[in-house]
Motif scaffolding. Structure first.
Motif, short mmCIF file in Angstrom:
data_model
loop_
_atom_site.label_atom_id
_atom_site.label_comp_id
_atom_site.label_asym_id
_atom_site.label_seq_id
_atom_site.Cartn_x
_atom_site.Cartn_y
_atom_site.Cartn_z
N ALA A 148 0.80 -1.00 -0.03
CA ALA A 148 0.06 -0.09 -0.13
C ALA A 148 0.82 1.13 0.05
O ALA A 148 1.94 1.12 0.29
N TYR A 149 0.52 2.21 -0.49
CA TYR A 149 1.17 3.58 -0.60
C TYR A 149 0.71 4.42 0.72
O TYR A 149 -0.42 4.45 1.11
N LEU A 150 1.57 5.19 1.36
CA LEU A 150 1.41 6.09 2.45
C LEU A 150 1.60 7.23 2.00
O LEU A 150 2.77 7.92 1.90
N LYS A 151 0.92 8.25 2.18
CA LYS A 151 1.06 9.75 1.45
C LYS A 151 1.35 10.39 2.92
O LYS A 151 0.35 10.68 3.62
N ILE A 152 2.33 11.06 2.76
CA ILE A 152 2.84 11.66 3.90
C ILE A 152 2.57 13.24 3.94
O ILE A 152 2.54 13.91 5.03
N SER A 153 2.04 13.64 2.77
CA SER A 153 2.21 15.22 2.66
C SER A 153 1.32 15.53 1.41
O SER A 153 0.89 14.58 0.55
N GLU A 154 0.84 16.77 1.07
CA GLU A 154 0.24 16.96 -0.13
C GLU A 154 0.94 18.26 -0.70
O GLU A 154 1.42 19.32 0.19
N GLY A 155 0.50 18.52 -2.06
CA GLY A 155 1.16 19.70 -2.61
C GLY A 155 2.62 19.79 -2.73
O GLY A 155 3.54 18.91 -2.52
N CYS A 156 3.16 21.01 -3.29
CA CYS A 156 4.61 21.20 -3.60
C CYS A 156 4.87 22.66 -3.57
O CYS A 156 4.15 23.49 -4.14
N SER A 157 6.12 22.82 -3.00
CA SER A 157 6.59 24.39 -2.89
C SER A 157 7.81 24.65 -3.77
O SER A 157 8.36 25.79 -3.49
N ASN A 158 8.38 23.52 -4.36
CA ASN A 158 9.45 23.75 -5.21
C ASN A 158 9.25 24.74 -6.38
O ASN A 158 10.35 25.34 -6.76
N ARG A 159 8.36 24.68 -7.20
CA ARG A 159 8.21 25.67 -8.20
C ARG A 159 8.91 25.37 -9.37
O ARG A 159 9.64 26.19 -9.87
N CYS A 160 9.27 24.24 -9.74
CA CYS A 160 9.94 23.87 -10.97
C CYS A 160 9.14 24.65 -12.15
O CYS A 160 8.06 24.32 -12.00
N THR A 161 9.75 25.17 -12.91
CA THR A 161 9.09 25.83 -13.86
C THR A 161 8.41 25.00 -14.91
O THR A 161 7.38 25.65 -15.47
N PHE A 162 8.71 23.74 -15.15
CA PHE A 162 7.70 22.77 -16.00
C PHE A 162 6.68 22.14 -15.46
O PHE A 162 5.89 21.54 -16.17
N CYS A 163 6.51 22.36 -14.03
CA CYS A 163 5.42 21.48 -13.30
C CYS A 163 4.24 22.47 -13.13
O CYS A 163 4.23 23.41 -12.45
N ALA A 164 3.01 21.62 -13.41
CA ALA A 164 1.79 22.32 -12.85
C ALA A 164 1.11 21.84 -11.59
O ALA A 164 -0.03 22.66 -10.89
N ILE A 165 1.82 20.99 -10.86
CA ILE A 165 1.44 20.24 -9.46
C ILE A 165 1.11 21.51 -8.68
O ILE A 165 -0.10 21.48 -7.95
N ARG A 204 11.26 16.82 1.73
CA ARG A 204 10.70 18.04 2.57
C ARG A 204 10.06 17.71 3.92
O ARG A 204 9.66 18.73 4.65
N TYR A 205 9.45 16.47 3.95
CA TYR A 205 8.41 16.22 4.94
C TYR A 205 8.69 16.87 6.24
O TYR A 205 9.91 16.78 6.84
N GLY A 206 7.88 17.52 7.01
CA GLY A 206 7.95 18.13 8.24
C GLY A 206 8.33 19.44 8.06
O GLY A 206 8.05 20.05 9.41
N GLU A 207 8.81 20.05 7.36
CA GLU A 207 9.51 21.22 7.43
C GLU A 207 8.61 22.45 7.61
O GLU A 207 8.87 23.45 8.20
N ASP A 208 7.40 22.21 7.07
CA ASP A 208 6.13 23.16 7.54
C ASP A 208 5.85 23.14 8.87
O ASP A 208 5.20 24.10 9.37
N LEU A 209 5.53 21.94 9.41
CA LEU A 209 4.94 21.83 10.59
C LEU A 209 6.02 21.96 11.86
O LEU A 209 5.75 22.63 12.73
N TYR A 210 7.27 21.67 11.47
CA TYR A 210 8.10 21.27 12.58
C TYR A 210 9.48 22.22 12.35
O TYR A 210 10.30 22.37 13.21
N GLY A 211 9.47 22.91 11.31
CA GLY A 211 10.50 24.02 11.15
C GLY A 211 11.84 23.30 10.84
O GLY A 211 12.77 24.06 10.46
N GLU A 212 11.72 22.01 10.44
CA GLU A 212 13.04 21.26 9.73
C GLU A 212 12.41 19.98 9.33
O GLU A 212 11.33 19.36 9.65
N PRO A 213 12.98 19.62 8.42
CA PRO A 213 12.59 18.27 7.60
C PRO A 213 12.69 17.34 8.63
O PRO A 213 13.59 17.20 9.59
N ARG A 214 11.77 16.40 8.78
CA ARG A 214 11.59 15.42 9.74
C ARG A 214 11.27 13.69 9.15
O ARG A 214 10.82 13.04 9.72
N LEU A 215 11.72 13.71 7.77
CA LEU A 215 11.52 12.47 7.13
C LEU A 215 12.41 11.52 7.91
O LEU A 215 11.92 10.18 8.32
#
Length: 446
Positions: A148-165, A204-215
């Motif tokens: 099974a897949y476990l999705k740990i976050s949603e969306g993206c803040s990288n803003r790669c110029t080719f990506c519509a996500i 990037r997991y956790g960076e927005d919640l905890y102030g640092e990546p927590r993967l």
């Protein structure tokens, strides 16, 4: 009689998880009953992908296919959700009026009422904010019973110029460690043997919640859960690969020695136009670090050929990189000019023939590299997780820890005993081609 509801889910595993949550919401309503075969339903939900041109065309073809079944009287209602619905709602409504409703991902939580409204003939069109997309909830798994897949976050803040996500799904937002671990425990209790961790940007997991990546912290908690045999990491960005993360991958037996790390290119100029960091030397250093800290690791990557302004020299640099790095797993995509993205407006757009030729040339190179790796496995014994039994070939089909489902290669083998999906067995490799291995159960040699 309950209303029969089915779903066709297209695109990536992250979208598949959304679809599984959607089915969980449907099942909670006593007026509905889920049906595995969507062509036999009263209502079909088409969970679309809208990432690149090929995926969009597949989504459109699927919508039209089920609209035709509705016209023939085989089903009553066709509803469209997912990325294509979120991104092209006006076009779907205007160009495919046979659709009974279009639902943006932010309105997924209202799916039960939406179905009822559609059956009543109101043609619902709901498009709440993408940030309202439910990130967790009771899921009806659509994967085989052992992974099974476990999705740990949603969306993206990288803003790669080719990506519509980011424009479809919004900025990056993490689930809490507690929430993720609770879901993982439920999956383990349901018999899941392989847990596949996914996100738009896993590292990037956790960076927005905890102030640092927590993967790394999250992985440590997941490894404590009984039941999982393999834990697999997908979608790791190169600029967030840390020594601690690599040490945990190397140390923890449950974490497979496989890292999916999308690099996209190696030319500094192309990477800058992509909105990404690094250059050829830096990317090579990242790969060297991973291989040094995680012995016997298999690296999967993706690259893009034919990006706007990509010169012959820059393309040849990418080809040399692929030759030199000899990635065990690699996919190359021809650049897709996506409306609304910065890259779509760049000068130097290449013609489709050039883009596809460049991508195919790299894939031809990669096939030779993978063939070399596979032929080196002949005569060796590998651990394989059984995925299913192919009744036509009378052979079991499984994967090594270095192969993600539906992306990488398989191992096809004979066995004189009955095996179950999810069993881990030792296979002696007898033959190999550029993508798959063939063998027999090592125990049968005794």
């Amino acid at each position: 009689m309950p209303i029969q509801v089915g779903m066709v889910s297209l695109g990536c595993p992250k979208n598949q998880v959304d679809g599984e949550i959607l089915l969980g919401l449907v099942q909670q309503d006593p007026e509905f009953e889920l049906q595995a075969d969507p062509s036999l339903c009263d209502v079909v939900l088409i969970n679309t992908c809208g990432f690149i041109d090929d995926a969009k065309q597949e989504s459109i073809d699927t919508i039209l296919e089920f609209c035709q079944l509705k016209e023939e009287g085989q089903l009553k209602c066709v509803l469209v959700t997912g990325c294509l619905a979120q991104r092209y709602k006006d076009e779907i409504r205007a160009e495919i009026p046979e659709v009974d409703g279009v639902v943006g991902i932010g309105s997924n939580s209202q799916i039960a009422q939406i179905i009822k409204d559609a059956l009543a003939g109101s043609h619902p069109q709901l498009f709440a904010s993408a940030y309202d997309l439910p990130l967790a909830g009771s899921r009806i798994l659509t994967t085989p019973s052992h992974y099974a897949y476990l999705k740990i976050s949603e969306g993206c803040s990288n803003r790669c110029t080719f990506c519509a996500i980011p424009y479809i799904r919004g900025d990056f937002r993490s689930r809490t460690i507690e929430d993720i671990v609770a879901e993982a425990k439920e999956l383990a209790a349901a018999g899941i043997k392989e847990l596949i961790v996914v996100a738009q940007d896993t590292t990037r997991y956790g960076e927005d919640l905890y102030g640092e990546p927590r993967l790394a912290d999250l992985l440590e908690e997941l490894c404590k859960i009984d039941g999982f045999v393999w834990i697999r990491l997908m979608y790791c960005y190169p600029d967030r690969i840390t020594d601690r993360l690599l040490d945990i991958i190397a140390r923890e037996e449950k974490i497979v020695k496989y890292i999916d790390i999308p690099l996209q290119h190696t030319s500094k100029e192309v990477l800058r136009r992509m909105g990404r960091k690094g250059d050829d030397a830096w990317v090579r250093q990242v790969i060297a670090l991973i291989r040094d800290r995680v012995p016997d690791v298999f690296i999967r990557t993706t690259v893009i050929a034919g990006f706007p302004g990509e010169s012959e020299q820059q393309y040849e640099q990418l080809c040399r990189f692929v030759d030199d790095m000899r990635f065990q797993r690699l996919g190359c995509f021809a650049y897709s000019q996506e409306e609304g993205t910065p890259a779509a407006k760049l000068d130097g757009q290449l013609d489709e023939e050039t883009k596809r030729h460049r991508a195919q040339h790299i894939m031809d190179k990669q096939a030779l590299i993978m063939g070399d790796y596979n032929r080196q496995m002949i005569g060796k014994t590998v651990q394989v997780m059984v995925d299913y039994f192919d009744s036509e070939d009378m052979a079991y089909v499984g994967r090594t820890q270095h192969d993600a489902p539906e992306i990488d290669g398989t191992v096809r083998f004979a066995a004189e005993c009955d095996l179950q999906n999810g069993d881990l067995v030792a296979i002696t490799v007898d033959e190999a081609d550029d993508f798959d291995l063939y063998g027999h159960l090592a125990a049968d040699d005794a």
